[in-house]
Design a protein around this motif. Structure first.
Motif, short mmCIF file in Angstrom:
data_model
loop_
_atom_site.label_atom_id
_atom_site.label_comp_id
_atom_site.label_asym_id
_atom_site.label_seq_id
_atom_site.Cartn_x
_atom_site.Cartn_y
_atom_site.Cartn_z
N LEU A 5 6.93 -4.84 20.66
CA LEU A 5 6.58 -3.56 20.03
C LEU A 5 6.64 -2.40 21.03
CD1 LEU A 5 5.71 -2.17 17.43
CD2 LEU A 5 3.33 -2.58 18.07
N GLY A 6 6.11 -2.64 22.22
CA GLY A 6 6.11 -1.58 23.24
C GLY A 6 7.52 -1.13 23.60
N VAL A 7 8.38 -2.13 23.82
CA VAL A 7 9.78 -1.82 24.14
C VAL A 7 10.41 -1.04 23.00
CG1 VAL A 7 12.06 -2.83 24.52
CG2 VAL A 7 10.05 -3.81 25.66
N PHE A 8 10.11 -1.49 21.77
CA PHE A 8 10.70 -0.85 20.60
C PHE A 8 10.26 0.62 20.50
CE2 PHE A 8 10.95 0.35 16.14
CZ PHE A 8 12.23 -0.09 15.80
N VAL A 9 8.96 0.86 20.63
CA VAL A 9 8.44 2.23 20.48
C VAL A 9 9.00 3.14 21.58
CG1 VAL A 9 6.36 3.66 20.58
CG2 VAL A 9 6.36 1.54 19.25
N VAL A 10 8.95 2.64 22.81
CA VAL A 10 9.45 3.46 23.93
C VAL A 10 10.94 3.72 23.78
CG1 VAL A 10 9.84 3.48 26.43
CG2 VAL A 10 7.63 2.74 25.53
N SER A 11 11.67 2.69 23.38
CA SER A 11 13.12 2.86 23.21
C SER A 11 13.43 3.83 22.08
CB SER A 11 13.79 1.51 22.91
OG SER A 11 13.54 0.60 23.95
N MET A 12 12.64 3.75 21.02
CA MET A 12 12.85 4.66 19.89
C MET A 12 12.58 6.10 20.32
SD MET A 12 13.82 4.83 16.77
CE MET A 12 13.66 3.24 15.96
N LEU A 13 11.51 6.31 21.06
CA LEU A 13 11.19 7.67 21.53
C LEU A 13 12.28 8.19 22.47
CD1 LEU A 13 7.33 7.36 22.17
CD2 LEU A 13 8.48 8.65 20.35
N ALA A 14 12.73 7.31 23.36
CA ALA A 14 13.79 7.72 24.29
C ALA A 14 15.08 8.01 23.53
CB ALA A 14 14.02 6.61 25.32
N THR A 15 15.33 7.22 22.48
CA THR A 15 16.52 7.47 21.66
C THR A 15 16.43 8.83 20.97
OG1 THR A 15 16.82 5.11 21.28
CG2 THR A 15 17.86 6.60 19.70
N GLY A 16 15.26 9.12 20.42
CA GLY A 16 15.06 10.42 19.78
C GLY A 16 15.25 11.56 20.77
N LEU A 17 14.72 11.38 21.96
CA LEU A 17 14.86 12.41 22.99
C LEU A 17 16.32 12.61 23.36
CD1 LEU A 17 13.52 14.25 25.19
CD2 LEU A 17 13.58 12.26 26.69
N ALA A 18 17.02 11.49 23.58
CA ALA A 18 18.43 11.59 23.96
C ALA A 18 19.24 12.22 22.84
CB ALA A 18 18.97 10.19 24.29
N MET A 19 18.91 11.83 21.62
CA MET A 19 19.64 12.41 20.48
C MET A 19 19.43 13.91 20.41
SD MET A 19 21.64 11.33 18.02
CE MET A 19 22.64 12.73 18.49
N ALA A 20 18.18 14.34 20.63
CA ALA A 20 17.88 15.78 20.59
C ALA A 20 18.66 16.50 21.69
CB ALA A 20 16.38 16.00 20.76
N CYS A 21 18.71 15.90 22.85
CA CYS A 21 19.42 16.55 23.97
C CYS A 21 20.91 16.67 23.68
CB CYS A 21 19.21 15.75 25.25
SG CYS A 21 17.52 15.84 25.87
N TRP A 22 21.50 15.61 23.17
CA TRP A 22 22.94 15.67 22.88
C TRP A 22 23.26 16.47 21.63
CZ3 TRP A 22 26.80 14.69 26.10
CH2 TRP A 22 26.48 14.01 27.28
N ALA A 23 22.27 16.59 20.74
CA ALA A 23 22.46 17.47 19.58
C ALA A 23 22.61 18.92 20.05
CB ALA A 23 21.28 17.35 18.63
N GLY A 24 21.91 19.26 21.11
CA GLY A 24 22.05 20.61 21.68
C GLY A 24 23.46 20.85 22.19
N VAL A 25 24.05 19.81 22.76
CA VAL A 25 25.43 19.93 23.23
C VAL A 25 26.35 20.20 22.03
CG1 VAL A 25 27.35 18.70 24.32
CG2 VAL A 25 25.03 18.43 25.21
N MET A 26 26.14 19.42 20.97
CA MET A 26 27.02 19.58 19.80
C MET A 26 26.84 20.95 19.17
SD MET A 26 26.97 15.82 18.02
CE MET A 26 25.23 15.47 18.04
N ALA A 27 25.59 21.41 19.08
CA ALA A 27 25.33 22.73 18.47
C ALA A 27 26.07 23.82 19.24
CB ALA A 27 23.83 23.00 18.45
#
Lengths: 255, 325
Positions: free
Chosen positions: A130-152
């Motif tokens: 569960l810990g790995v999952f939650v941390v990975s999910m948060l990191a994924t969201g963060l990375a997605m947000a960062c790369w969404a800025g690139v796309m925008a």
């Protein structure tokens, strides 16, 4: 920080009035159904986690690609970009706040696919790490947000961003290991998949659903966060460069 | 009450050239939008920019509001350079771009103003109070919680105006602010500009509406082909072009032929109803014309001075519908 919160507040208002911006969420049950049906037909219950994660990751990418990718361009089409540039508040935190809301909303896709599996296929997904999952999910969201800025930022330079958005869907599902783990792909693709943050995200999330110990979690998370950082830095630079370019060319508006 | 140091706007040899053609390289012919503009707008002044489509009015407004970079020259707003001190310029300036676009249609008028106010650094009670006051001021209090997309063009323009003022700017740039407004709303707008003047705010307004320019502006600059042709008070500008009166009368054709030859009589035209207009080119000729007409037995005579609209048509009339490149 205040400008970031203004961006969050504004985007929440927009999403409330325009749920179609999250259209990919409406497709998640369909995609989940397809993947789970294939899994059942192949009699591979061990792939249930893959079948549930894939629609979530696809929705996350698709919403970021389309909705976040158009955030600046939509302002330009609406004639509001000029006024946004002319206010004292900075564009970067405003855009970040808006992206954070969109990406957070798109994470709901994972909840959707989980319940589709549970309700329609009687498949209950357990999360051994569960810990790995939650941390990975948060990191994924963060990375997605960062790369969404690139796309925008990048899509502002294109007269018709929709062409790129349509083209960038499936290739990233492949390179990101969203549908098929990148380890199944030809070796020559590795250099490419290694720089796509989704490939690290999808592998980590899948491993978190697997009872076997998660190998090299720290290193893989670090790579994911570094790729997020790279995306964030690139996005900030591109936003600044693009705004300067459109101010210079006089293309802040299409009017 | 706003306190400003003069001048509010200072523009020197300002140039803006747009690259022609399409694509990243843009190899087409260049378009000169501003060609060495010099302009000074004093603090507390309501200044009009008058010119045909493509004259460079909006380009100048965009440069002053920092959304467009100049190709050359210098522009300062309240002493701050628009290229190097954009933050200071943006804090002290509000802009209203004309037209239907530029607002968030899916949000209400109140939400729009709260958003823009927040971007100007307002929050909490101060933001709410400012937004309510502005909605009152532009007459939208009863529609404050309706979506903007349901508004008429004139109502949208009022929201635009309120948005421009939400940051309590010392300088307000109004680009065609009454476009789409009905006559009553336009009259209210003029009263609003009067209030802004009383508050010692500086207003730079671009308009095609001559009546509006005459009624609200302290000075007017005529601009065409990216150049300022003249900057005067509306009255002085009228005199600048056709400095002298013209005479309208019902005149027999033979008398028209005789008067046409008088020194100082310019163009002579006869309308369908038989009324003849004599344009004079020298001071005192109008009086001489009236005397000659009365002596010839013509009693229906009127004299008049040109309106700013006629000045405008005099200067730009040759363009017709053409938009300059």
């Amino acid at each position: 920080m205040r400008t970031l919160l203004i961006g969050c507040w504004y985007q929440l208002l927009v999403l409330r009035r325009s749920p179609a911006d999250l259209m990919a969420l409406f497709v998640v049950p369909v995609n989940t159904t397809v993947f789970l049906a294939i899994m059942q037909h192949a009699d591979r219950p061990d792939l249930a986690g893959h079948a549930v994660l894939a629609p979530g990751l696809m929705a996350l990418w698709a919403i970021s690609l389309v909705t976040c990718g158009e955030l600046i361009d939509a302002e330009r089409w609406g004639g509001t970009l000029e006024a946004l540039v002319a206010v004292p508040a900075r564009m970067l935190p405003l855009l970040t706040g808006r992206i954070v809301v969109v990406v957070t909303a798109s994470l709901f896709a994972f909840v959707e696919s989980y319940f589709v599996a549970l309700v329609f296929f009687d498949v209950s997904i357990s999360v051994p790490h569960l810990g790995v999952f939650v941390v990975s999910m948060l990191a994924t969201g963060l990375a997605m947000a960062c790369w969404a800025g690139v796309m925008a930022s990048v899509f502002v330079l294109a007269r018709s961003a929709r062409i790129f958005q349509n083209a960038l869907g499936f290739p990233f599902f492949v390179l990101g290991g969203v549908i098929v783990p990148v380890s199944y792909l030809p070796d020559w693709l590795r250099p490419l998949t290694n720089v796509v943050f989704l490939s690290w995200s999808s592998d980590l999330l899948r491993d978190a659903l697997n009872p076997a110990p998660v190998q090299d979690f720290g290193f893989r998370l670090l790579v994911l966060l570094l790729l997020a950082l790279a995306g964030g830095g690139l996005g900030a630079y591109l936003l600044s460069a693009v705004l300067r370019r459109v101010r210079s060319l006089g293309t802040l508006t299409y009017a | 009450m706003i306190k400003q140091v003069a001048p509010a706007v200072e523009v020197t040899a300002l140039r803006r050239v747009f690259a022609g053609g399409k694509g990243l390289r843009k190899r087409g012919p260049e378009h000169v939008a501003l060609d060495g503009v010099d302009l000074v707008v004093d603090a507390g002044e309501v200044h009009g920019l008058l010119g045909p489509n493509g004259a460079g009015k909006t380009t100048l407004c965009k440069i002053l509001s920092t959304v467009l970079l100049p190709s050359g020259g210098m522009a300062k707003v309240l002493g701050h350079d628009v290229v190097t001190h954009t933050a200071q310029v943006r804090t002290s300036m509000g802009i209203v771009f004309g037209g239907e676009r530029g607002l968030y249609g899916r949000l209400t008028a109140r939400q729009n103003l709260k958003f823009w106010g927040a971007l100007h650094g307002l929050h909490g009670k101060q933001l709410r109070t400012r937004v309510d006051a502005l909605l009152d001021r532009v007459g939208l209090r009863d529609r404050a919680d309706d979506r903007v997309e349901a508004f008429s063009r004139g109502m949208k323009q009022r929201v635009h105006l309120a948005r421009g003022m939400v940051g309590d700017p010392a300088l307000l740039l109004l680009d065609e602010p009454t476009t789409g407004m009905d006559p009553v709303a336009a009259k209210d707008f003029r009263a609003l500009v009067g209030e802004l003047r009383a508050e010692r705010r500086t207003v730079l307004i671009t308009t095609h509406d001559m009546v509006e320019a005459e009624q609200v502006c302290d000075r007017v600059s005529l601009i065409d082909s990216g150049r300022i042709l003249a900057t005067e008070s509306p009255n002085a500008l009228s005199e600048w072009i056709t400095r002298f009166e013209r005479v309208d009368a019902l005149v027999p054709p033979e008398l028209v032929s005789r008067l046409r030859t008088l020194p100082g009589v310019g163009s002579v035209s006869t309308s369908d109803d038989g009324r003849t207009r004599f344009e004079t080119t020298e001071e005192g000729v109008a009086a001489q014309l009236v005397r000659s007409l009365v002596e010839a037995g013509v009693t229906t005579v009127t004299t008049s001075k040109p309106s700013l609209e006629e000045v405008y048509l005099h200067v730009f009339g040759g363009n017709g519908m053409a938009v300059r490149r």
